[in-house]
Structure formats: structure tokens, C-alpha cells
Design an enzyme around this catalytic site. Sequence first.
Site, PDB file in Angstrom:
ATOM      1  N   TRP A 123     -26.870  14.080  -0.082  1.00  0.00           N
ATOM      2  CA  TRP A 123     -26.047  14.057  -1.309  1.00  0.00           C
ATOM      3  C   TRP A 123     -25.467  15.448  -1.590  1.00  0.00           C
ATOM      4  O   TRP A 123     -25.325  15.856  -2.734  1.00  0.00           O
ATOM      5  CB  TRP A 123     -26.854  13.532  -2.499  1.00  0.00           C
ATOM      6  N   HIS A 124     -25.120  16.161  -0.505  1.00  0.00           N
ATOM      7  CA  HIS A 124     -24.602  17.525  -0.600  1.00  0.00           C
ATOM      8  C   HIS A 124     -23.193  17.606  -0.024  1.00  0.00           C
ATOM      9  O   HIS A 124     -22.896  18.451   0.814  1.00  0.00           O
ATOM     10  CB  HIS A 124     -25.518  18.505   0.142  1.00  0.00           C
ATOM     11  N   SER A 125     -22.309  16.751  -0.460  1.00  0.00           N
ATOM     12  CA  SER A 125     -20.956  16.671   0.092  1.00  0.00           C
ATOM     13  C   SER A 125     -20.105  17.855  -0.384  1.00  0.00           C
ATOM     14  O   SER A 125     -19.971  18.080  -1.590  1.00  0.00           O
ATOM     15  CB  SER A 125     -20.295  15.360  -0.337  1.00  0.00           C
TER      16      SER A 125
END
Length: 601
Positions: free
Chosen positions: A528-530
Site C-alpha cells: 500500500w505504498h504506491s
Amino acid sequence: VLTPPGGTAGCVAAGRLAKAHPSLRILILEAGPHTREVETHIQPARYVSNLRGRGETVTFHVGKPSKSLNGRAPIVASGRALGGGSSVNAMVYTRAAASDYDDWEKNYSNKGWASKDLIPLLKKAETYQPRVKDPSVHGKSGPIKVSIAVSQVTIAEQFLAVSKVYDKERGQTDDFNDFRNVNVYARWPRYIDGESGRRSDVPHHYIYTQDHNKNLTILDRQRVIRVIFKGTKAVGVEYIADKIVKAKGVQESSVARASYLVVLSAGAFGSPAILERSGIGASELLKKNNIKQIVDLPGVGEHYMDHNLMFTPFCGADDVESMDDIFYGKQDNVATHAAQWHDGGKGLMSHNGTDAGIKLRPNAEELGDIGPAFESRWKTYFANAPDKPVVIAGTVACLTYRDLNPPPGKYYSMQYFTCYPLSTGHVHITAGLDPYAPLDFHPGYLDDPADLGVLRWAYKWTRELARRMDTFRGELAGGHPEFPAGSKAAAKTATLGPESIDSPKIVYAAEDDAAIDDYHRNKVGTTWHSIGTCAMKAREQGGVVDPRLNVYGVQNLKVADLSIAPDNVGANTYNTAIAIGEKAALIIAEDLYRHKLSSRL
């Protein structure tokens, strides 16, 4: 000033600007809802239900089926609420290496974005509640609270106890978030207020504290279609109500005008999509989508980056604390934990389950285990940057794969993610001005074989620690590689206790390594580190914005979110989003008020 939508960095910037100058009128357009005092968001342990989609506060982006993932189509969630990811994430406090930000300035000519510029802003943003030997690297009075869980952390305590005697090469510290420390074990802080037990998100600390300021307007559940231009000057945005109520198949859009500036803060998915729908992007893609071109900017939507995350599950003893009752339990169990939380923020509801870890770099022997595909990356990227971790790893006090249908019991997991994967991807629009159409999304996970070697090493390393912890009672077979029949590396599904500290390491044959690689192709997912899809680089390098966050080729349009990152950071990205928001506030103030406002921030 318009900031559509209200992501983490955008809310930080808007909050700072609104407080510093009440005469500045600011409008935030947010696609999702408010989360003000909503218990499923402010109670920390509820984050799993949000990330699993039990509500309207995340958007799921489905990637293309990938050969690198054995044909899987990866799914990545992004925040869809005021405050973006800060309102739904796992609240893990991890800061990037100082060299990450120094590289932003040195390698991409982004003056003002080095660690010496951003570290003071990160200190300004936080109140760091734990006591550490060197408090000078942390803030004392900022809006965002950071703490360490003080009880019910048996898994973390056992992890640290084992690492102290098993991995003597690497030490222990009271703070592995000083921008420098690597290869030391530590307790893992959280974005949770240690006094109240509440999530420490951006909306509750930068936006909702400003009810007395009438210059800040928030319209929630409004989805931005495009930026409106007069020539090449941004003058507003077109948007529609996110809750669609169609009348005869037609929905009316609205327009908000901006006298000074439009700032996009829609994240690595939303910001490039809005730019492309506005006529800014690769000419061929715009033509394909029947959108009039304003600027040919082929870097829009390219260079998508993430971290590659894995969880490995283990069986625990009956007496360890587990988050499973809250994460996956019956409503009666959740209600019991909620009642404890209401009594002064106590109990497991005030936890995120991630309480100990390490920023990990390999030694010479471990480099050999990673394999030759990683050799060039190590020499050119890591060898001369001793503050950069290759992997971040730690414990999670829960079972992370519920689809395994395990028998009743206590479980814990090891987690690890690659900090700087070589593989990158893209995200683009597919259906003209339709803001609801699925995106052309390819995250690129494991497209570069060097990333597989790093994950293989991380799996072996975390497994050795996990099976020596006092609580160890076996490995949940379905959550581990399918090793060949008769393999010495096969999962031990049941045992009466842990392996001894001095027991030999598991020996893996070539076929076992192949099974581990296949396991990662089948299991690896998003952290969840886009980031990175509107990169702050020179235009000829595929950049989208300059160091002042201005979009190339137009005026009065900036991007301020994680999409501007020109390269990856070795950390959970909430901290970097805060840095971008704080920096954006200064830049916008300087631009609009010629340094008059910036002195008040």
C-alpha cells in the site's frame, strides 16, 4: 486555492495554509467521506476491516494479469476518505533513509528536497512520545502523535529476545527511525496517540482542528473529472457527486474556480488520471482516449513504484496476545475490545499488531545467498549508501492468511518487504473523461529477477528467527512454500516448542529455492505504498513536475502527494507523505505571497 482530492499531503498543506493566513480561501474536494470521530477509523485495530473493503473508504485497483506473478492480477488498495491513506493505513511509523531524500536532490536536481530540508519539517509535524537516547531527531510539539505500545506485546518481546542471542552481528537500539540506523533491532513505533489510544491521522490533526477558520471548505464525496484551463493556465476543476443518482441516464457535473492555484493531491493513482483526463500526458494515449492535448508529457502515469510485501504465518502458544479477535473475529469479541478502548484507550483495540522489527542489510554471506542478479544493484545503489535497508522485516501479532482456514488457536506472522524493488509499472486512464472507468494498471511486481532473490533471502532469514521464538508451535503449511517431497526445508506443522538458539539453519537445495521463488510469485502483494507516477524530475527524464511542484507546460497547477517521488524510499510512506505536504505548504506560500506568508508557517 483548490486541492482535489483531500489526500494526506494535500490535507497537511491545506491545514497549514488555512491556519497561517485566514484570508486565503481553500476548497478541498474529496471523493470519499469524512472520518471525523468515526470509530472504525479512529480505533487503531480497525484498520484491517478498512483495508479489506468493509466500508467506502478505500478504492481497489486491479492490475493486469502478470507472467511474473504466475498469471495473477494483483489488487492494490488506496485511501478514499479525507486524509487519504492516513485515515485507513496500518499506522506504521517508519522514516526513510537520509540518503533517500539526498538522492532526490542530487540525482534529480531537486533543490530544497534534501534531508537537511525535510528532516526539520518532519520534526515539526510530530510529537514523538517514546523516550530515546537521542531525542534531537524527533519532534516534541507537532500535531501528529507517535508512540510505542507498552503492554500486550509478547510477540515483539520474544522477537527481540531471540534476535539478541541469535543474531549477535546485528545489535539493538531504542530508535531505528533516526534516518541513519540500519541492521539494528528495535521496538516499532506507531502513528497512535499513546495517551488516548487513537489513530493519529492528518484530518483530525490538521483539518478538523480548524472549525473556527471559515476560509477552509471541504466538499466530501465529490469526484474530480479534470482540471479546467484557460489556454495553459489552470483556472478550476470539473467534478461530479461521487454518490451517483442518475436522472434519465445523465449526471450533471459542477465546476469550482480557482483564482490562484489548483493543487492535485489524489495519490499515485488519482493524480496521473486527472492529469490525463485534463489533456496532460503522452500524446498517443490522449489521442486514444479522445482527449484534447494541452501538454505532451509522456512521464504521466509512468514509473509506478511500490514495495513487495510478504507475510508468513506461524502457530503460537495459547498464552500470547493475538489481534485475530479484532481483525477477523465475531462482533461480540470486537465489541469487548471496543469497550476496553473506551476506558481510556486501553487494550488491543489501541494496537496495530506491528511492534518490533529491523531495517535489514545483508552481510557478505547473505549477499551470496541473494544471488548474482542482485550483485549490480548492490554495488551501484546500496554499497555506498550504508543507511539504506534492503528489506524491512518484523512481527505481526495475527494470522495474515485467513483463507487457509486454520484450526482454532493462536497465530503470529513474520512480515518483510523489499525497500527498493527494481521492478516498476504504470497507471493510465482507459475511457476518456469517465472518472469511474478501471485504470490500465500494471504494478510490475517481480518483473526484474533481482527482486526475487531479495525476497528469497528475507523468507529464510525471518523463518529462522520465528522458529526460535518461545511461542513457536509450528508453521502453517499452506502459508509457506510447497517444497518438494522429502525436502529438509519442508514446513514443520506441529511441535511442542521452539528450536534451540544454536540449532543449525535450514539447508535449502536448488529445488527448494525454486519453490520459494514460486511461492513469492503466488503470494507477493502490495505494501500500500504506491508512489512515483507524477515524478519530480527533469522533463527529459520523464518528469511531470519541477522542484516547485509545478506541472510542466502549464501554469497555476501543482501536484503534492506521493506521486511526485522521483525514486523510492526505504520506509512505510505515510512519513514521506507528511514531508511532501509540509514542503508543499512552504512552496505554495512562497509562490502566492512572495515570502510574506511562509514566515508565518
